[in-house]
Design an enzyme around this catalytic site. Structure first.
Site, mmCIF file in Angstrom:
data_model
loop_
_atom_site.group_PDB
_atom_site.id
_atom_site.type_symbol
_atom_site.label_atom_id
_atom_site.label_comp_id
_atom_site.label_asym_id
_atom_site.label_seq_id
_atom_site.Cartn_x
_atom_site.Cartn_y
_atom_site.Cartn_z
ATOM 1 N N SER A 149 -2.454 5.535 -0.818
ATOM 2 C CA SER A 149 -3.469 4.503 -0.583
ATOM 3 C C SER A 149 -4.466 5.002 0.457
ATOM 4 C CB SER A 149 -2.818 3.214 -0.081
ATOM 5 O OG SER A 149 -1.970 2.668 -1.064
ATOM 6 N N ASN B 4 0.857 -1.180 0.000
ATOM 7 C CA ASN B 4 0.000 0.000 0.000
ATOM 8 C C ASN B 4 0.895 1.232 0.000
ATOM 9 O OD1 ASN B 4 -2.904 -1.070 0.408
ATOM 10 N ND2 ASN B 4 -1.699 -2.183 1.952
ATOM 11 N N GLU B 5 1.137 1.742 -1.190
ATOM 12 C CA GLU B 5 2.057 2.859 -1.365
ATOM 13 C C GLU B 5 1.424 4.166 -0.888
ATOM 14 O OE1 GLU B 5 4.962 2.186 -1.949
ATOM 15 O OE2 GLU B 5 5.316 0.826 -3.620
ATOM 16 N N PRO B 6 2.245 5.214 -0.683
ATOM 17 C CA PRO B 6 1.682 6.520 -0.337
ATOM 18 C C PRO B 6 0.572 6.909 -1.315
ATOM 19 C CG PRO B 6 4.051 6.577 -0.105
ATOM 20 C CD PRO B 6 3.719 5.238 -0.707
#
Length: 657
Positions: free
Chosen positions: A185, A181-183
Site C-alpha cells: 500500500s 492496508n496490506e504490504p
C-alpha cells in the site's frame, strides 16, 4: 522529528530495570524512530490509552465541539473499549459529542453477521454508551460492487466535513498492515476496496471457521487517511507481533511494512506490552542502549546473545569479543571473560536433566528439581485437550516412566477447534450404530440427530448449537483419553475441567470468573501435587492459554498458605508457537530420536487436529511438525553455545510463588 507531547502517562525515569505498576518502561532511546511506550501488560496499557481518549472527549465537550475518533477492530482495542465503557458507567463519561469512523470492514459482509465489524463495535462499545446512533460510521460491506468507489469517496468526504479525525486508534497485523492496508500500500492511498493478503486471511480464518470461508476483500481507510489524523496511537500485544513492531519502529519507512509510515507522522505513538516489545533493541539487548544492572539474569542474557551472534561457543568468547560488541561494562564490573564464561556455561549445564521429577538418591544441589520425595504427584494443566502432548510430551512420558503419580487437567473442551465435517461424521456414526443395534435412548438419539441435521444445513454465519458443541467436545475428550492410555496413566487421572469461560461457542470467550478459579483450586486441593506444569505460552493467538494460566496463578496464590503447597513447585512450558529464550530456561529435558518419534505418535492420537486444523492461523505446519522443529531448535541452541548435542529438548521456567 518533532512531536507534540503525549497525553499518555509519561514514562517513569527510574530506568530499564525498575518500574512503577501501571507505568510504561522507559530507557534512553537511540534506535526507535517512533515514540514507543512499553507496559508490563495489555490491561495497564489499555487503561492509559482509554484515559487519553476520555480526556480528549471531555476537552472537546468543554469547548462545545464534536470529538472525532477513528476506531479499530480486532483483539487489540477490546480492553480499551471495555475501559471506556467502565468510565461511562462509573465516572459519567458521556459520548454524546463523539463521532466515530471505523477503519475497515470485510467485503462483502452483512452488518448482522457474526464476523461483521458493525456487530463487533456494537457489542464492544456502541451498545454500552450514550453515543447517538447516527454518530458512528463504518464502511458498508453490502454496497454494490459498482458503487464501492463512490461510497469510499463519500466516506472520506464525511470525515473531512467534521474537520478530520482528532484521534486514530490502530492495531497492527502480523505483516504490518494498519487498517487493511496490506504490504504494498502506498503512503498516498485513500479509502478503497483492498484485496487481503493470504497471511491476513489465515489469521482471520479462526473467526470464519476456515480459510475458504474467509473474505478475500475489505473496504479500508487508506494510509493517507490515517496519517491525516491529528493524533495516532497504535496498539500491539503479544510476542507474535514483536518482529513486525521492531521493523516498524526501528526499520526504514517502507511499503512492505505499512505501519512504518507512522514514522512520518508528527504525533504518533506505539503502545505495546513487553511481549510485543521483546525484539526492540532496548529490550533484546538493553546494554547497547543504556546502563543496565548486571544481575545474573542480565549476564546470562548478554553472554548467550553474544555467543549466538558471533557463532562461538561460550567458552571460546574472549575479552575482545566483549569489548567489540557493547558488553565492555560487564567486563569492567566482573573481570575477565574467562570467569564469566565458565559461570554462565555451568548455569546452562545445570538446567539439563533427564529426570524432570528429580533424580532419586542423587545430589540435587545443581539439579533443576529436588530429589525428594522420590515419587512425586505431578499435575499437568493442559489448556486444550492436546497441549500436554504437543508442548511437553517427552517430559510427560518421562515422569510417567520414572514412577511418578501423574494427573492431567484438561482445562477446556477445545470444542470450537473441531471441523464441522468431523462432528457430522461422528454424529452419523452414533445414529447409524444405535439404529443397527436397536439402542433406544431418546435423548441421545435426539442430540445426535438434531446435531447432524444442523450441520448439514449450517450457514457460515451460524454459531454451533449446544448439541453440536457437546459432540465436538466428546471427540476431543476421547482423543485426550487415548493420549493418556498411550503415555501410560490411568484414565481416572485425566480430569476434564470444562472451565466455564470457554463455553461460548465462539472464538471470543467470557472473562475469567470465580467459577473458573474454583474449578482449578478444587483439583489442586484434591491432588496435592509436588509439581504443577502449566502453559506459560502467551503467544497463543486465541488467548485461551493466557486465561487458563491466570486461573492457575490465582488458584495457587489463594492456596499457597496450605501445608501441601510448601512442597509444590510450578513449572511453565510453552505451546506450539514459541519457546523460552535460552537465558530464561531453568529446566531442559533432552529427548532421544526414539522419544521424539514416540511424542509424535502421541500427538497423532488427536486425529481431529491433524489434517486441516480449524484454527491453525498463519502457520500451515501440523502440530507435530511445529513441536518437533521447536524442540530440535532448542537442542540446537544448547549445542551452539557449546553444550552437549541432543536430538531435541523441552524447556521449562519455574514460577516461584
Amino acid at each position: 522529528m518533532t512531536t507534540e507531547p503525549s497525553r499518555l502517562d509519561s514514562p517513569v525515569s527510574e530506568g530499564l530495570t525498575n518500574r512503577v505498576a501501571g507505568e510504561p518502561v522507559q530507557a534512553a532511546i537511540t534506535y526507535e524512530k517512533i515514540p514507543t511506550h512499553i507496559y508490563a501488560d495489555a490491561k495497564d496499557a489499555s487503561r492509559a490509552v482509554a484515559r487519553e481518549i476520555a480526556d480528549l472527549i471531555r476537552e472537546k465537550q468543554g469547548a462545545g465541539k464534536p470529538c472525532v475518533l477513528g476506531l479499530a477492530t480486532g483483539s487489540s482495542p477490546k480492553t480499551v473499549y471495555a475501559e471506556l465503557v467502565r468510565m461511562h458507567r462509573e465516572e459519567g463519561l458521556s459520548f454524546r459529542n463523539v463521532v466515530t469512523f471505523n477503519l475497515d470492514e470485510y467485503y462483502p459482509m452483512e452488518p448482522d453477521s457474526l464476523q461483521s465489524y458493525v456487530l463487533f463495535m456494537k457489542e464492544q462499545l456502541f451498545d454500552h454508551v450514550d453515543i447517538p446512533e447516527g454518530n458512528y460510521n463504518l464502511p458498508d460491506g453490502t454496497v454494490r460492487p459498482e458503487k464501492v468507489a463512490d461510497f469510499c469517496r463519500a466516506y472520506e468526504s464525511k470525515i473531512e466535513s467534521y474537520g478530520g479525525l482528532d484521534f486514530q486508534l490502530l492495531g497492527i497485523g502480523g505483516n504490518g498492515h494498519i487498517g487493511f492496508n496490506e504490504p504494498g500500500s502506498l503512503i498516498n492511498s485513500h479509502t478503497r476496496l483492498m484485496m487481503l493478503d493470504h497471511s491476513t486471511r489465515a489469521a482471520a480464518s479462526m473467526d470464519f471457521g476456515s480459510l475458504a470461508r474467509t473474505p478475500r476483500k475489505a473496504i479500508t481507510m487508506g494510509v493517507a487517511s490515517i496519517l491525516a489524523a491529528r493524533r495516532v496511537v497504535l496498539l500491539a500485544w503479544g510476542e507474535r507481533k514483536a518482529p513486525v513492531i521492531r521493523s516498524a519502529v526501528e526499520g526504514t519507512v517502507t511499503e512492505h511494512n505499512p505501519a512504518s509510515y507512522l514514522q512520518t507522522h508528527p504525533n504518533a505513538l506505539f503502545v505495546i506490552d513487553e511481549a510485543a516489545a521483546s525484539e526492540l533493541t532496548r529490550m533484546k539487548t538493553p546494554w547497547l542502549v543504556d546502563q543496565v544492572v548486571w544481575d545474573n539474569k542480565m549476564i546470562k542474557k548478554a553472554v548467550t546473545h553474544l555467543s549466538l551472534t558471533l557463532g562461538k561457543p561460550i567458552l571460546k568468547l574472549t575479552d575482545r569479543d566483549y569489548n567489540d560488541n557493547g558488553v565492555s561494562d560487564l567486563l569492567a564490573q566482573y573481570g575477565q571473560a574467562y570467569d564469566i564464561n565458565i559461570d554462565v556455561f555451568n548455569q546452562l549445564q545445570h538446567t539439563i536433566t533427564g529426570w524432570p521429577g528429580g533424580k532419586p538418591n542423587a545430589d540435587d544441589t545443581n539439579r533443576p528439581e529436588r530429589a525428594l520425595p522420590a515419587q512425586k504427584r505431578c499435575l499437568i494443566f493442559s489448556p486444550h485437550p492436546d497441549d500436554d502432548i504437543i508442548s511437553m510430551g517427552g517430559t510427560f512420558q518421562r515422569v510417567v516412566d520414572q514412577g511418578h503419580e501423574v494427573h492431567v487437567a484438561y482445562q477446556t473442551s477445545g470444542n470450537i477447534a473441531v471441523a464441522d465435517d468431523e462432528a457430522l461424521r461422528f454424529a452419523d456414526y452414533v445414529v447409524d450404530f444405535n439404529e443397527k443395534f436397536g439402542i433406544d435412548s431418546p435423548e441421545a438419539n435426539r442430540i445426535f440427530r438434531d446435531a447432524a441435521a444442523f450441520l448439514r444445513t449450517k450457514k457460515d454465519s451460524e454459531m454451533d448449537t449446544a448439541d453440536v458443541r457437546y459432540i465436538k467436545g466428546l471427540i476431543r475428550k476421547g482423543e485426550a483419553k487415548s493420549t493418556c492410555r498411550f503415555v501410560g496413566i490411568p484414565v481416572e487421572n485425566a480430569h476434564f475441567l470444562n472451565m466455564p469461560f470457554y463455553e461460548t461457542g465462539k472464538v471470543e470467550k467470557k472473562p475469567l470468573s470465580e467459577d473458573d478459579i474454583k474449578v482449578v483450586m478444587n483439583l489442586i486441593e484434591e491432588v496435592k501435587p509436588h509439581q504443577i506444569y502449566a502453559a506459560g505460552d502467551l503467544a497463543d493467538p486465541h488467548g485461551t492459554h493466557k486465561v487458563c494460566l491466570d486461573a492457575i496463578i490465582e488458584a495457587v496464590r489463594r492456596l499457597k498458605h496450605k501445608n501441601f503447597m510448601k512442597d509444590c513447585w510450578v513449572w511453565l512450558y510453552r505451546g506450539a508457537w514459541a519457546e523460552w529464550d535460552i537465558h530464561e530456561i531453568e529446566m531442559a529435558v533432552p529427548m532421544s530420536p526414539d522419544q521424539v518419534m514416540r511424542k509424535r505418535l502421541g500427538i497423532f492420537k488427536h486425529q481431529s487436529q491433524k489434517d486441516g486444523v480449524v484454527y491453525q492461523g498463519t502457520d500451515s505446519r501440523e502440530f507435530w511438525q511445529r513441536a518437533e522443529e521447536r524442540n530440535r531448535a532448542t537442542a540446537g541452541l544448547y549445542n551452539r553455545l557449546g553444550l552437549a548435542e541432543y536430538e531435541a529438548m523441552e524447556a521449562f521456567v519455574r514460577w516461584k510463588f
